[in-house]
Scaffold this motif. Structure first.
Motif, short mmCIF file in Angstrom:
data_model
loop_
_atom_site.label_atom_id
_atom_site.label_comp_id
_atom_site.label_asym_id
_atom_site.label_seq_id
_atom_site.Cartn_x
_atom_site.Cartn_y
_atom_site.Cartn_z
N ASP A 88 -5.17 3.28 7.61
CA ASP A 88 -5.11 2.25 6.58
C ASP A 88 -5.43 2.81 5.20
O ASP A 88 -5.30 2.10 4.20
CB ASP A 88 -6.08 1.11 6.89
CG ASP A 88 -5.71 0.35 8.15
OD1 ASP A 88 -4.52 0.08 8.36
OD2 ASP A 88 -6.64 0.03 8.93
N VAL B 125 2.17 -4.88 3.01
CA VAL B 125 1.09 -5.13 3.95
C VAL B 125 1.11 -6.59 4.38
O VAL B 125 1.17 -6.91 5.56
CB VAL B 125 -0.27 -4.77 3.35
CG1 VAL B 125 -1.40 -5.08 4.34
CG2 VAL B 125 -0.31 -3.30 2.95
N MET C 254 -9.62 -7.38 5.42
CA MET C 254 -9.24 -6.26 6.27
C MET C 254 -10.37 -5.97 7.24
O MET C 254 -11.47 -5.58 6.82
CB MET C 254 -8.92 -5.02 5.43
CG MET C 254 -7.83 -5.26 4.39
SD MET C 254 -7.35 -3.73 3.53
CE MET C 254 -8.88 -3.39 2.64
N VAL D 262 -0.68 -4.31 10.85
CA VAL D 262 -1.93 -4.94 10.45
C VAL D 262 -2.15 -6.30 11.08
O VAL D 262 -3.23 -6.90 10.89
CB VAL D 262 -2.05 -5.06 8.91
CG1 VAL D 262 -1.82 -3.70 8.26
CG2 VAL D 262 -1.08 -6.10 8.36
N ARG E 178 0.83 -1.19 0.00
CA ARG E 178 0.00 0.00 0.00
C ARG E 178 0.87 1.24 0.00
O ARG E 178 2.01 1.23 0.46
CB ARG E 178 -0.96 0.02 1.19
CG ARG E 178 -0.30 0.16 2.55
CD ARG E 178 -1.34 0.02 3.65
NE ARG E 178 -0.76 0.17 4.97
CZ ARG E 178 -1.42 -0.06 6.10
NH1 ARG E 178 -2.69 -0.44 6.07
NH2 ARG E 178 -0.81 0.11 7.27
N TYR F 62 -3.91 0.33 -2.55
CA TYR F 62 -3.40 -1.01 -2.31
C TYR F 62 -3.07 -1.67 -3.64
O TYR F 62 -3.90 -1.71 -4.56
CB TYR F 62 -4.43 -1.84 -1.54
CG TYR F 62 -4.50 -1.48 -0.08
CD1 TYR F 62 -4.03 -2.36 0.90
CD2 TYR F 62 -5.02 -0.25 0.33
CE1 TYR F 62 -4.08 -2.02 2.24
CE2 TYR F 62 -5.07 0.09 1.67
CZ TYR F 62 -4.60 -0.80 2.62
OH TYR F 62 -4.65 -0.46 3.96
N LEU G 287 -10.80 -1.66 10.41
CA LEU G 287 -10.06 -0.68 9.63
C LEU G 287 -9.94 0.65 10.35
O LEU G 287 -10.86 1.08 11.05
CB LEU G 287 -10.71 -0.49 8.27
CG LEU G 287 -10.41 -1.61 7.27
CD1 LEU G 287 -11.43 -1.62 6.14
CD2 LEU G 287 -9.00 -1.44 6.70
#
Length: 121
Positions: free
Chosen positions: A89, A48, A82, A63, A38, A93, A85
């Motif tokens: 974030d 990520v 995900m 994460v 990302r 991506y 969130l």
């Protein structure tokens, strides 16, 4: 030629969930590793999470416990679930794959076009 197509991005409120998908297609012989990176405005692109074809995973500390990477090898597809969130974030991506195309044993690096994830109330 290989293409990586991402989907699933969008706008979500803090605490919400999204699932990103990336499907690789083309003259693929084998995929060694697929992952998600990302890039937020003003920041470097960062890993990520990634997963190898046999299921080994790696993810960023930021994460862990919230994002889960998985794959469906039969369709050359990787997912990023995900949850929980946070505004931080928010980023574009990108799907990434290290793979071999038909006709070579060398690993090559491919990137998708990116999908926007925005976490905002």
């Amino acid at each position: 030629q290989v293409q990586l197509v991402e989907s699933g991005g969008g706008l979500v409120q803090p605490g919400g969930s999204l699932r990103l998908s990336c499907a690789a297609s083309g003259r693929i012989f084998s995929i060694y590793r697929m992952g998600w990176y990302r890039q937020a405005p003003g920041k470097q692109r960062e890993l990520v999470a990634a997963i190898t074809s046999d299921g080994a995973t790696n993810s960023a500390d930021s994460v862990k416990g919230r994002f889960t990477i998985s794959r469906f090898n039969a369709q050359n597809t990787v997912y990023l679930q995900m949850n929980s969130l946070k505004p931080e974030d928010t980023a574009v991506y990108f799907c990434n794959a290290d793979l071999r195309i038909i006709g070579t044993m060398a690993l090559r690096d491919y990137w998708g076009q990116g999908t926007q994830v925005t976490v905002s109330s």
